[in-house]
Design an enzyme around this catalytic site. Structure first.
Site, PDB file in Angstrom:
ATOM      1  N   GLY A   1       0.733  -1.096   0.089  1.00 17.53           N
ATOM      2  CA  GLY A   1      -0.265   0.118   0.154  1.00 17.53           C
ATOM      3  C   GLY A   1       0.697   1.445   0.028  1.00 17.53           C
ATOM      4  O   GLY A   1       1.818   1.449  -0.719  1.00 17.53           O
TER       5      GLY A   1
ATOM      6  N   LEU B   1       0.102   3.213  -1.908  1.00 23.51           N
ATOM      7  CA  LEU B   1       0.886   3.208  -3.657  1.00 23.51           C
ATOM      8  C   LEU B   1       1.477   5.007  -4.275  1.00 23.51           C
ATOM      9  O   LEU B   1       1.228   5.732  -4.051  1.00 23.51           O
ATOM     10  CB  LEU B   1      -0.203   3.013  -4.232  1.00 23.51           C
ATOM     11  CG  LEU B   1      -1.002   1.889  -3.998  1.00 23.51           C
ATOM     12  CD1 LEU B   1      -2.066   0.776  -4.771  1.00 23.51           C
ATOM     13  CD2 LEU B   1       0.031   0.321  -4.088  1.00 23.51           C
TER      14      LEU B   1
ATOM     15  N   HIS C   1       4.303   1.270  -7.573  1.00 19.03           N
ATOM     16  CA  HIS C   1       3.090   0.579  -7.929  1.00 19.03           C
ATOM     17  C   HIS C   1       2.324   0.756  -9.029  1.00 19.03           C
ATOM     18  O   HIS C   1       1.938  -0.773  -9.383  1.00 19.03           O
ATOM     19  CB  HIS C   1       2.572   0.428  -6.535  1.00 19.03           C
ATOM     20  CG  HIS C   1       3.323   0.318  -5.720  1.00 19.03           C
ATOM     21  ND1 HIS C   1       3.214   1.562  -4.682  1.00 19.03           N
ATOM     22  CD2 HIS C   1       3.898  -0.399  -4.267  1.00 19.03           C
ATOM     23  CE1 HIS C   1       3.648   1.087  -3.589  1.00 19.03           C
ATOM     24  NE2 HIS C   1       4.408   0.402  -4.139  1.00 19.03           N
TER      25      HIS C   1
ATOM     26  N   GLN D   1       7.811  -9.895   7.784  1.00 17.06           N
ATOM     27  CA  GLN D   1       8.999  -9.880   6.874  1.00 17.06           C
ATOM     28  C   GLN D   1       9.762  -8.134   7.187  1.00 17.06           C
ATOM     29  O   GLN D   1      10.376  -7.896   6.968  1.00 17.06           O
ATOM     30  CB  GLN D   1       8.416  -8.819   5.623  1.00 17.06           C
ATOM     31  CG  GLN D   1       7.662  -7.692   5.494  1.00 17.06           C
ATOM     32  CD  GLN D   1       7.139  -7.880   3.670  1.00 17.06           C
ATOM     33  OE1 GLN D   1       6.474  -8.721   3.625  1.00 17.06           O
ATOM     34  NE2 GLN D   1       7.820  -7.266   3.323  1.00 17.06           N
TER      35      GLN D   1
ATOM     36  N   GLY E   1       8.346  -5.479  -9.184  1.00 15.36           N
ATOM     37  CA  GLY E   1       8.847  -4.080  -9.326  1.00 15.36           C
ATOM     38  C   GLY E   1      10.572  -4.575  -9.638  1.00 15.36           C
ATOM     39  O   GLY E   1      11.096  -5.444  -8.569  1.00 15.36           O
TER      40      GLY E   1
ATOM     41  N   ARG F   1       9.215   4.441   1.823  1.00 16.88           N
ATOM     42  CA  ARG F   1      10.532   4.996   2.346  1.00 16.88           C
ATOM     43  C   ARG F   1      10.513   6.196   1.852  1.00 16.88           C
ATOM     44  O   ARG F   1      11.462   6.476   2.911  1.00 16.88           O
ATOM     45  CB  ARG F   1      10.918   3.836   2.660  1.00 16.88           C
ATOM     46  CG  ARG F   1      10.575   2.637   3.389  1.00 16.88           C
ATOM     47  CD  ARG F   1      11.529   1.946   4.250  1.00 16.88           C
ATOM     48  NE  ARG F   1      10.920   0.967   4.826  1.00 16.88           N
ATOM     49  CZ  ARG F   1      10.714  -1.163   4.377  1.00 16.88           C
ATOM     50  NH1 ARG F   1      11.047  -0.994   3.458  1.00 16.88           N
ATOM     51  NH2 ARG F   1      10.013  -1.447   5.155  1.00 16.88           N
TER      52      ARG F   1
HETATM   53  P1  AMP Z   1       5.921  -2.574  -2.050  1.00 14.12           P
HETATM   54  O1  AMP Z   1       4.773  -2.010  -1.104  1.00 14.12           O
HETATM   55  O2  AMP Z   1       6.947  -2.452  -1.093  1.00 14.12           O
HETATM   56  O3  AMP Z   1       6.338  -4.207  -0.767  1.00 14.12           O
HETATM   57  O4  AMP Z   1       6.149  -2.874  -3.023  1.00 14.12           O
HETATM   58  C1  AMP Z   1       5.219  -3.534  -4.096  1.00 14.12           C
HETATM   59  C2  AMP Z   1       5.625  -3.843  -5.015  1.00 14.12           C
HETATM   60  O5  AMP Z   1       6.096  -2.688  -5.952  1.00 14.12           O
HETATM   61  C3  AMP Z   1       6.928  -5.134  -4.799  1.00 14.12           C
HETATM   62  O6  AMP Z   1       6.481  -5.821  -6.139  1.00 14.12           O
HETATM   63  C4  AMP Z   1       8.248  -3.881  -5.381  1.00 14.12           C
HETATM   64  O7  AMP Z   1       9.225  -3.945  -6.306  1.00 14.12           O
HETATM   65  C5  AMP Z   1       6.850  -2.445  -6.601  1.00 14.12           C
HETATM   66  N1  AMP Z   1       7.569  -1.032  -6.780  1.00 14.12           N
HETATM   67  C6  AMP Z   1       8.302  -0.182  -5.631  1.00 14.12           C
HETATM   68  N2  AMP Z   1       8.696   1.211  -5.860  1.00 14.12           N
HETATM   69  C7  AMP Z   1       9.036   1.010  -7.604  1.00 14.12           C
HETATM   70  C8  AMP Z   1       9.307   1.843  -7.942  1.00 14.12           C
HETATM   71  N3  AMP Z   1       9.886   2.682  -8.291  1.00 14.12           N
HETATM   72  N4  AMP Z   1       9.304   0.824  -8.998  1.00 14.12           N
HETATM   73  C9  AMP Z   1       8.638   0.148 -10.022  1.00 14.12           C
HETATM   74  N5  AMP Z   1       7.759  -0.215  -8.575  1.00 14.12           N
HETATM   75  C10 AMP Z   1       7.755  -0.868  -7.834  1.00 14.12           C
END
Ligand code: AMP
Length: 281
Positions: free
Chosen positions: A31, A33, A37, A61, A147, A187
């Site tokens: 989330g 987003l 995302h 995690q 990502g 973050r």
């Molecule tokens: P998270 O919410 O951080 O677990 O990310 C969810 C998904 O979004 C994961 O597959 C991440 O690798 C992807 N993601 C996060 N930041 C980026 C970004 N800047 N570009 C592309 N994908 C991203």
């Protein structure tokens, strides 16, 4: 868009979609987003008749002392963005729904999960692999979008899917960046103005490493030294690692060759940021 909070309901809806011949695209997230995302969501919507997004901040995690409690959340904004992009199902389970009793079954990937983040955050990938395995079991056969920003995570999930014969195609999508090169991340909100100004040094370090490789350098330690020197210029950055490795194994096995991945991790105050990029030699 249907917003669903229970596991049986997701199964029911998605089994019905697949029975009707509609393939499922799935984007697991925690989330808050951002455009990174949303690029995965857009691709999932475009490439599949049915698109599912999950939002779950997975306690497994996060280690003791990490940012589980303060991890940013904004379900209303996330939901509006998913709806606007044409998402069909938003799965937002509670911690109790996902983990009604203490978890006794943990998915531990060795090999690609061991170096880099595996050293810095020893419990992280077991938490990721366990929740992703559980989400894949709930969602069922699908294409799942991840990502490349979290390259090691892509490798870990691919290895798990292959080892456990999970009927999911893992699709790696490009990293979305701010105009100054900083990889978008939930973050990044932790950064002070001064830290934010220095954070693009990670992208600069990757570029310097890629330049060294283009100039013919194949010694991983030499490429790593180039990247470290760039991060060292930022006085607010505390480097965790700068690595030049083979893209599939995430270790170096002699001179760099074929598909290579450069990965960096550094702390800026409260924020621990990671980034990576690839090259073919
Ligand atoms: P998270 O919410 O951080 O677990 O990310 C969810 C998904 O979004 C994961 O597959 C991440 O690798 C992807 N993601 C996060 N930041 C980026 C970004 N800047 N570009 C592309 N994908 C991203």
């Amino acid at each position: 868009m249907e917003t669903i909070t229970t596991i049986p309901e997701v199964r029911e809806w998605l089994d019905a979609e697949r029975r009707a011949g509609r393939g499922v695209g799935f984007v697991p997230t925690m989330g808050y987003l951002h455009p990174g995302h949303l690029s995965l969501v857009e691709t999932a919507v475009k490439e599949n008749p049915v698109a599912v997004v999950s939002i779950f901040v997975n306690p497994l995690q996060f280690a003791e002392g990490e940012d589980l409690g303060s991890y940013p959340r904004d379900l209303a904004a996330d939901s509006a963005q998913c709806e606007a992009l044409g998402v069909d199902y938003l799965f937002v389970p509670s911690v109790e729904e996902m983990y009604p009793s203490p978890v006794a079954t943990v998915v531990k990937v060795s090999s690609v999960a061991a170096p880099l983040e595996g050293v810095a955050r020893p419990h992280h990938f077991a938490g990721v692999a366990t929740v992703v395995a559980k989400l894949f079991s709930i969602v069922g056969g699908c294409r799942a979008y991840f990502g490349s920003k979290d390259w090691q995570q892509v490798c870990v999930v691919r290895r798990m899917v292959s080892d456990l014969s999970i009927p999911v195609d893992v699709v790696a999508c490009p990293t979305v960046r701010e105009p100054d090169g900083l990889a978008m991340s939930s973050r990044n909100v932790y950064l002070s103005a001064e830290e934010r100004a220095q954070a693009p040094v990670l992208r600069a370090a990757l570029d310097a490493g890629l330049d060294a490789i283009s100039a013919g350098e194949t010694d991983s330690a030499a490429v790593e030294a180039v990247m470290e020197a760039v991060v060292d210029r930022a006085d607010l950055a505390s480097l965790d690692y700068a690595a030049a490795v083979q893209a599939d194994s995430l270790v170096s096995d002699g001179p760099l060759h074929g598909e290579v991945r450069l990965l960096v991790a550094a702390r800026f105050g409260r924020a621990r940021l990671i980034d990576n990029d690839g090259a073919v030699i």
